[in-house]
Write a protein that holds these residues in place. Structure first.
Motif, PDB file in Angstrom:
ATOM      1  N   SER A 204      -1.375   1.972 -10.087  1.00  9.46           N
ATOM      2  CA  SER A 204      -2.287   0.917  -9.647  1.00  9.46           C
ATOM      3  C   SER A 204      -3.699   1.279 -10.088  1.00  9.46           C
ATOM      4  CB  SER A 204      -2.258   0.775  -8.127  1.00  9.46           C
ATOM      5  OG  SER A 204      -3.234  -0.162  -7.717  1.00  9.46           O
ATOM      6  N   PRO A 205      -4.496   0.282 -10.472  1.00  7.29           N
ATOM      7  CA  PRO A 205      -5.880   0.582 -10.844  1.00  7.29           C
ATOM      8  C   PRO A 205      -6.792   0.821  -9.642  1.00  7.29           C
ATOM      9  CG  PRO A 205      -5.443  -1.753 -11.149  1.00  7.29           C
ATOM     10  CD  PRO A 205      -4.147  -1.108 -10.751  1.00  7.29           C
ATOM     11  N   PHE A 206      -6.303   0.524  -8.440  1.00  6.89           N
ATOM     12  CA  PHE A 206      -7.146   0.610  -7.247  1.00  6.89           C
ATOM     13  C   PHE A 206      -6.643   1.652  -6.269  1.00  6.89           C
ATOM     14  CE2 PHE A 206      -7.267  -3.894  -8.596  1.00  6.89           C
ATOM     15  CZ  PHE A 206      -8.606  -3.965  -8.941  1.00  6.89           C
ATOM     16  N   ASN A 207      -7.569   2.440  -5.742  1.00  2.39           N
ATOM     17  CA  ASN A 207      -7.259   3.337  -4.640  1.00  2.39           C
ATOM     18  C   ASN A 207      -8.486   3.489  -3.756  1.00  2.39           C
ATOM     19  OD1 ASN A 207      -8.852   5.651  -5.568  1.00  2.39           O
ATOM     20  ND2 ASN A 207      -7.300   5.844  -7.152  1.00  2.39           N
ATOM     21  N   ILE A 208      -8.252   3.827  -2.515  1.00  5.88           N
ATOM     22  CA  ILE A 208      -9.339   3.980  -1.545  1.00  5.88           C
ATOM     23  C   ILE A 208      -9.138   5.291  -0.805  1.00  5.88           C
ATOM     24  CG2 ILE A 208     -10.492   2.993   0.466  1.00  5.88           C
ATOM     25  CD1 ILE A 208      -9.115   0.326  -0.182  1.00  5.88           C
ATOM     26  N   SER A 209     -10.215   6.053  -0.699  1.00  6.69           N
ATOM     27  CA  SER A 209     -10.213   7.237   0.143  1.00  6.69           C
ATOM     28  C   SER A 209     -11.191   6.983   1.281  1.00  6.69           C
ATOM     29  CB  SER A 209     -10.663   8.457  -0.667  1.00  6.69           C
ATOM     30  OG  SER A 209     -10.881   9.546   0.201  1.00  6.69           O
ATOM     31  N   ALA A 210     -10.799   7.310   2.483  1.00  9.27           N
ATOM     32  CA  ALA A 210     -11.683   7.108   3.633  1.00  9.27           C
ATOM     33  C   ALA A 210     -12.664   8.269   3.779  1.00  9.27           C
ATOM     34  CB  ALA A 210     -10.851   6.946   4.907  1.00  9.27           C
ATOM     35  N   ALA A 211     -12.627   9.228   2.860  1.00  7.57           N
ATOM     36  CA  ALA A 211     -13.451  10.436   2.979  1.00  7.57           C
ATOM     37  C   ALA A 211     -14.935  10.141   3.137  1.00  7.57           C
ATOM     38  CB  ALA A 211     -13.231  11.339   1.774  1.00  7.57           C
TER      39      ALA A 211
ATOM     40  N   ASN B  28      -1.468   7.218 -13.598  1.00  8.74           N
ATOM     41  CA  ASN B  28      -1.069   8.297 -12.690  1.00  8.74           C
ATOM     42  C   ASN B  28      -0.541   7.825 -11.344  1.00  8.74           C
ATOM     43  OD1 ASN B  28      -1.776  10.940 -14.057  1.00  8.74           O
ATOM     44  ND2 ASN B  28      -3.637   9.753 -14.345  1.00  8.74           N
ATOM     45  N   TYR B  29      -1.012   6.670 -10.866  1.00 10.07           N
ATOM     46  CA  TYR B  29      -0.662   6.230  -9.512  1.00 10.07           C
ATOM     47  C   TYR B  29      -0.104   4.815  -9.469  1.00 10.07           C
ATOM     48  CZ  TYR B  29      -3.745  10.201  -8.839  1.00 10.07           C
ATOM     49  OH  TYR B  29      -4.328  11.423  -8.924  1.00 10.07           O
TER      50      TYR B  29
ATOM     51  N   PHE C 208       0.846  -1.187   0.000  1.00 14.63           N
ATOM     52  CA  PHE C 208       0.000   0.000   0.000  1.00 14.63           C
ATOM     53  C   PHE C 208       0.882   1.238   0.000  1.00 14.63           C
ATOM     54  CE2 PHE C 208      -2.115  -3.378   2.365  1.00 14.63           C
ATOM     55  CZ  PHE C 208      -3.268  -3.529   1.614  1.00 14.63           C
ATOM     56  N   LYS C 209       0.461   2.244  -0.751  1.00 16.51           N
ATOM     57  CA  LYS C 209       1.155   3.535  -0.760  1.00 16.51           C
ATOM     58  C   LYS C 209       0.148   4.610  -0.381  1.00 16.51           C
ATOM     59  CE  LYS C 209       2.550   3.655  -5.050  1.00 16.51           C
ATOM     60  NZ  LYS C 209       3.215   3.960  -6.326  1.00 16.51           N
ATOM     61  N   GLU C 210       0.647   5.628   0.285  1.00 17.69           N
ATOM     62  CA  GLU C 210      -0.218   6.743   0.660  1.00 17.69           C
ATOM     63  C   GLU C 210       0.029   7.907  -0.283  1.00 17.69           C
ATOM     64  OE1 GLU C 210      -0.776   9.818   4.356  1.00 17.69           O
ATOM     65  OE2 GLU C 210      -0.092   7.791   4.805  1.00 17.69           O
ATOM     66  N   LEU C 211      -1.055   8.517  -0.724  1.00 18.11           N
ATOM     67  CA  LEU C 211      -0.999   9.678  -1.606  1.00 18.11           C
ATOM     68  C   LEU C 211      -1.808  10.781  -0.947  1.00 18.11           C
ATOM     69  CD1 LEU C 211      -0.419  10.906  -4.476  1.00 18.11           C
ATOM     70  CD2 LEU C 211      -2.609   9.918  -5.149  1.00 18.11           C
ATOM     71  N   LYS C 212      -1.304  12.001  -1.017  1.00 16.60           N
ATOM     72  CA  LYS C 212      -2.024  13.125  -0.432  1.00 16.60           C
ATOM     73  C   LYS C 212      -2.305  14.149  -1.527  1.00 16.60           C
ATOM     74  CE  LYS C 212      -1.915  15.388   3.985  1.00 16.60           C
ATOM     75  NZ  LYS C 212      -1.126  15.698   5.154  1.00 16.60           N
ATOM     76  N   ILE C 213      -3.592  14.452  -1.722  1.00 14.81           N
ATOM     77  CA  ILE C 213      -3.997  15.458  -2.706  1.00 14.81           C
ATOM     78  C   ILE C 213      -4.844  16.482  -1.971  1.00 14.81           C
ATOM     79  CG2 ILE C 213      -5.266  15.909  -4.835  1.00 14.81           C
ATOM     80  CD1 ILE C 213      -4.733  12.998  -5.643  1.00 14.81           C
TER      81      ILE C 213
ATOM     82  N   LYS D 157     -13.505   1.108 -16.371  1.00 12.94           N
ATOM     83  CA  LYS D 157     -12.260   0.692 -17.021  1.00 12.94           C
ATOM     84  C   LYS D 157     -11.387   1.918 -17.326  1.00 12.94           C
ATOM     85  CE  LYS D 157     -11.943  -2.917 -19.749  1.00 12.94           C
ATOM     86  NZ  LYS D 157     -11.922  -3.884 -20.844  1.00 12.94           N
ATOM     87  N   LYS D 158     -12.004   2.988 -17.808  1.00  9.53           N
ATOM     88  CA  LYS D 158     -11.250   4.228 -18.084  1.00  9.53           C
ATOM     89  C   LYS D 158     -10.694   4.821 -16.795  1.00  9.53           C
ATOM     90  CE  LYS D 158     -13.559   5.372 -22.318  1.00  9.53           C
ATOM     91  NZ  LYS D 158     -13.414   6.298 -23.373  1.00  9.53           N
ATOM     92  N   LEU D 159     -11.491   4.765 -15.746  1.00  4.24           N
ATOM     93  CA  LEU D 159     -11.038   5.268 -14.458  1.00  4.24           C
ATOM     94  C   LEU D 159      -9.859   4.447 -13.932  1.00  4.24           C
ATOM     95  CD1 LEU D 159     -11.581   7.336 -12.216  1.00  4.24           C
ATOM     96  CD2 LEU D 159     -13.175   5.701 -11.213  1.00  4.24           C
ATOM     97  N   MET D 160      -9.939   3.137 -14.099  1.00  2.22           N
ATOM     98  CA  MET D 160      -8.841   2.268 -13.661  1.00  2.22           C
ATOM     99  C   MET D 160      -7.573   2.530 -14.480  1.00  2.22           C
ATOM    100  SD  MET D 160     -10.993  -1.233 -13.020  1.00  2.22           S
ATOM    101  CE  MET D 160      -9.749  -2.224 -12.191  1.00  2.22           C
ATOM    102  N   ASN D 161      -7.718   2.760 -15.788  1.00  2.00           N
ATOM    103  CA  ASN D 161      -6.579   3.104 -16.637  1.00  2.00           C
ATOM    104  C   ASN D 161      -5.954   4.429 -16.193  1.00  2.00           C
ATOM    105  OD1 ASN D 161      -5.866   1.171 -18.675  1.00  2.00           O
ATOM    106  ND2 ASN D 161      -7.896   1.510 -19.558  1.00  2.00           N
ATOM    107  N   PHE D 162      -6.798   5.407 -15.873  1.00  2.00           N
ATOM    108  CA  PHE D 162      -6.313   6.694 -15.380  1.00  2.00           C
ATOM    109  C   PHE D 162      -5.513   6.495 -14.091  1.00  2.00           C
ATOM    110  CE2 PHE D 162      -6.796  10.302 -12.518  1.00  2.00           C
ATOM    111  CZ  PHE D 162      -6.286  11.327 -13.304  1.00  2.00           C
ATOM    112  N   ASN D 163      -6.080   5.712 -13.163  1.00  2.00           N
ATOM    113  CA  ASN D 163      -5.385   5.446 -11.899  1.00  2.00           C
ATOM    114  C   ASN D 163      -4.051   4.749 -12.143  1.00  2.00           C
ATOM    115  OD1 ASN D 163      -7.352   6.586 -10.283  1.00  2.00           O
ATOM    116  ND2 ASN D 163      -8.441   4.660  -9.991  1.00  2.00           N
ATOM    117  N   LEU D 164      -4.033   3.785 -13.050  1.00  2.00           N
ATOM    118  CA  LEU D 164      -2.796   3.057 -13.343  1.00  2.00           C
ATOM    119  C   LEU D 164      -1.736   3.993 -13.915  1.00  2.00           C
ATOM    120  CD1 LEU D 164      -1.212   0.417 -13.472  1.00  2.00           C
ATOM    121  CD2 LEU D 164      -2.253  -0.006 -15.712  1.00  2.00           C
TER     122      LEU D 164
END
Length: 185
Positions: free
Chosen positions: A147-154, A144-145, A104-109, A135-142
């Protein structure tokens, strides 16, 4: 280990609902009386109307989502000894086995902390997705970050620190069991 089910937060959904109502009311005012909002920088009533209509449409959707989540919290994440499912209501393809998770990696935006789930063979997950938008969202995540998966606790009923701790605990337990099995063989 017990199964952990994490739901959307009703408190945060109420805040989304209140904010959306305020922006819808503002959008309606922009549409009904654009001349009142003319400034030196914004001299076109048509542009103000377009902004108002856009605000009503977008934040109207926010009202719908806010009401829906306030009435009934939706399950957003399942963590168990087999792996985790990052969208149990939306996609059955997103069950990720612990052996497929590298870490897991942490990203702050803008002070928003996001947890990136680093997986083996990320392209495989994107190929499995059948929804074109996701699928487009997962490609964007891959791209830019990494990985195709990210989680925000917001929007979740759990803090970022608790989420990160739970994921690390389950991941480490699985890796320890795999290591123990390899040493026993």
């Amino acid at each position: 280990m017990d199964r952990i089910e994490i739901y959307t937060s009703k408190k945060k959904s109420i805040l989304i609902l209140i904010g959306s109502i305020i922006f819808v009311v503002g959008g309606i005012l922009f549409v009904a009386n654009p001349e009142s909002f003319l400034t030196i920088r914004m001299q076109s009533p048509d542009i103000i109307r377009i902004i108002g209509v856009t605000s009503v449409l977008f934040f109207g959707l926010g009202i719908y989502v806010g009401i829906k989540r306030t009435i009934k919290s939706e399950i957003a994440l399942i963590i168990d000894s087999n792996g985790l499912n990052v969208n149990p209501k939306k996609s059955l393809n997103e069950f990720i086995d612990w052996k497929d998770i590298l870490g897991f990696k942490e990203l702050k935006i803008h002070s928003q902390r996001i947890l990136i789930i680093v997986v083996k063979n990320p392209e495989k997950w994107i190929e499995k997705e059948t929804n074109t938008f996701r699928k487009k969202l997962m490609n964007f995540n891959l791209s830019n970050y990494d990985s195709p998966f990210n989680i925000s606790a917001a929007g979740l009923d759990i803090s970022f620190a608790e989420l990160h701790e739970a994921l690390n605990k389950y991941s480490k337990k699985d890796k320890n069991e795999v290591q123990h099995a390899a040493n026993s063989a």
